[in-house]
Design a protein around this motif. Structure first.
Motif, PDB file in Angstrom:
ATOM      1  N   UNK A 261      19.868  -8.185  24.903  1.00 51.23           N
ATOM      2  CA  UNK A 261      18.466  -8.038  24.523  1.00 51.23           C
ATOM      3  C   UNK A 261      18.368  -7.615  23.061  1.00 51.23           C
ATOM      4  N   UNK A 262      17.376  -8.164  22.379  1.00 48.14           N
ATOM      5  CA  UNK A 262      17.132  -7.740  21.002  1.00 48.14           C
ATOM      6  C   UNK A 262      15.753  -7.128  20.918  1.00 48.14           C
ATOM      7  N   UNK A 263      15.667  -6.013  20.196  1.00 44.56           N
ATOM      8  CA  UNK A 263      14.352  -5.451  19.929  1.00 44.56           C
ATOM      9  C   UNK A 263      14.143  -5.500  18.418  1.00 44.56           C
ATOM     10  N   UNK A 264      13.057  -6.164  18.033  1.00 47.72           N
ATOM     11  CA  UNK A 264      12.784  -6.337  16.610  1.00 47.72           C
ATOM     12  C   UNK A 264      11.573  -5.479  16.239  1.00 47.72           C
ATOM     13  N   UNK A 265      11.695  -4.729  15.142  1.00 47.78           N
ATOM     14  CA  UNK A 265      10.572  -3.896  14.722  1.00 47.78           C
ATOM     15  C   UNK A 265      10.357  -4.048  13.216  1.00 47.78           C
ATOM     16  N   UNK A 266       9.487  -3.183  12.629  1.00 48.37           N
ATOM     17  CA  UNK A 266       9.125  -3.414  11.232  1.00 48.37           C
ATOM     18  C   UNK A 266       9.986  -2.702  10.197  1.00 48.37           C
TER      19      UNK A 266
END
Ligand code: MN
Length: 480
Positions: A261-266
């Motif tokens: 799983x990848x979690x992308x944020x700012x």
């Protein structure tokens, strides 16, 4: 794809004036006017598709323009002079570079040869953008391979798998590497491909549920915190599963691969905030955490890596990163061409850095031990490499300054020992004549001929020198 769509996509990440791009579109359209592809479509469709791939990579204007016109010099009547005059030397050089690679026909089934070809392509293309255009060209050709004959399909897929997919990997463009591999796999082993595809889709469906639970867990916890994020699940490409099955001699069912799983944020702060959140919901697996944000990998890759245990007992591998890091990891070196030199936010040393990076990645691939690394650092890396062909089309890398005698010994010490002359590009030359990359060198030998003492003053490579010394010593012509 229409011109308006291309311009629109380009403007999403660049403020540059697009007049030149519009002109390139028109120019290519007219130049290819009378040509058709195997599919029956007009040829220009291919040029526009290559440009679309490049704009998705967020490449600079020159690269996209060159992508639109990458086949103009090879396949149309447009002259080099006119092209250069119309578009300037930067775009011209890019297209010339792509055309050059185009003319190198690779057919060897030998892995070592493939490695030399990859090295040669990297060395020939002074500008890494040339390779990115070539990869985009290959990707579109692979996507439309079904229109060609079976024989052509196999030939092109083989070349893609042994040459272009590893090249994409070496440049860190994993996104492209996976698609090239899977498309080649589909043509080279159609039954295995279909079989595996069905199984992977089935496994994927089961995992959707787990992914949904994970997402909800994270959402609930983040509640009002306003940390922007999106969760992506990642699937291994089919060909890498297939390779693993062959390598470990296991059926698909026994291939372990954790849900990724990848979690992308700012921004970076939020990466760590999300890591904290995830660890507070799920139990982390001890020893699984790696911080590639604080300590990036040498290929510029950044992310936080951790593994956690889902309530169902399954291990979930998690990568947390910013949008920018995500782009870099998907597009590798290509991602860094977003910034044109001189623009605000540009890195003036980017070119140098990328060159260094390019070399570094080559070494990393080729060298197995630190000792070898240090040693090559002292010798070969101070010299640049040239690539010389045998008349049969095999390639040998040699240090700059090498001559036919070095080449003879690089082929085999027996060839070196028996060498009496050489032809370069079909012309007789002296043995000390300096070779240039791309030369075709033919070694003329005579049975019972032997190395001469003065050869020691001619050869440039350590390998050749040591063979000559050994021979002379064994025949009493050299003491020590
Ligand atoms: Mn093409």
């Amino acid at each position: 794809m229409e011109l308006e769509d291309l311009i629109k996509k380009f403007k999403e990440y660049s403020t540059e004036d697009t007049t030149k791009l519009e002109y390139a579109w028109q120019f290519s359209l007219e130049a290819h006017m009378d040509q058709k592809r195997a599919s029956g479509e007009i040829y220009f469709i291919h040029c526009a598709a290559v440009a679309e791939i490049l704009v998705d990579f967020k490449m600079d204007l020159e690269t996209i323009a060159a992508g639109l016109m990458h086949d103009v010099l090879e396949d149309t009547t447009v002259s080099h002079e006119i092209f250069k005059k119309e578009f300037g030397s930067e775009i011209y050089e890019l297209v010339v570079g792509v055309t050059k690679i185009e003319t190198l026909k690779f057919s060897s089934r030998d892995e070592a040869q493939a490695e030399n070809w990859r090295k040669m392509i990297l060395a020939t293309a002074k500008d890494i953008r040339v390779i990115v255009i070539k990869l985009a060209d290959r990707l579109h050709n692979m996507r439309t391979l079904n229109f060609l004959t079976k024989e052509k399909q196999l030939e092109i897929s083989h070349e893609t798998l042994s040459l272009y997919a590893p090249l994409a990997q070496r440049l860190g463009i994993f996104h492209l590497k996976s698609e090239l591999e899977d498309l080649s796999f589909k043509y080279l082993h159609p039954d295995e491909y279909q079989n595996l595809l069905a199984k992977v889709q089935l496994r994927f469906a089961k995992r959707e549920k787990l992914l949904e639970e994970f997402k909800q867990g994270v959402e609930k916890h983040l509640g009002g915190t306003q940390i922007p994020h999106r969760v992506l699940s990642r699937a291994k490409n089919l060909y890498s599963i297939y390779r693993k099955m062959l390598k470990q001699n296991l059926p698909f069912e026994d291939i372990q691969d954790a849900l990724g799983i990848r979690i992308i944020t700012d921004n970076v702060i939020n990466c760590y905030a999300l890591l904290g959140t995830v660890h507070s919901i799920f139990k982390p697996v001890i020893g699984s955490f790696t911080d590639y944000i604080a300590v990036p990998k040498m290929n510029l890759y950044q992310s936080l890596h951790t593994s956690v245990m889902a309530p169902s007992g399954e291990i979930i591998e998690i990568q947390i990163r910013t949008e920018e890091m995500h782009h870099t990891s998907e597009y590798g070196i290509a991602a860094h061409w977003r910034y044109k030199l001189g623009e605000s936010g540009a890195d003036h040393h980017l070119d140098e850095k990328l060159n260094w990076l390019r070399q570094w990645m080559e070494w990393l691939q080729d060298l197995s031990s630190p000792r070898e690394f240090i040693e090559s650092f002292k010798t070969d890396l101070e010299l640049d490499q040239i690539f010389i062909f045998t008349p049969r089309g095999d390639v040998k890398p040699l240090p700059v300054g090498s001559n036919p005698l070095d080449f003879a010994y690089a082929i085999h010490s027996d060839i070196g020992d028996a060498c009496i002359g050489a032809k370069v590009n079909n012309k007789m030359v002296k043995l000390d004549c300096e070779l240039k990359s791309g030369d075709i060198c033919e070694i003329i030998t005579r049975r019972n001929s032997a190395p001469k003492k003065d050869w020691l003053g001619i050869v440039k490579t350590a390998g050749a020198r040591s063979h000559i010394r050994k021979y002379l010593r064994e025949h009493g012509e050299l003491k020590d």
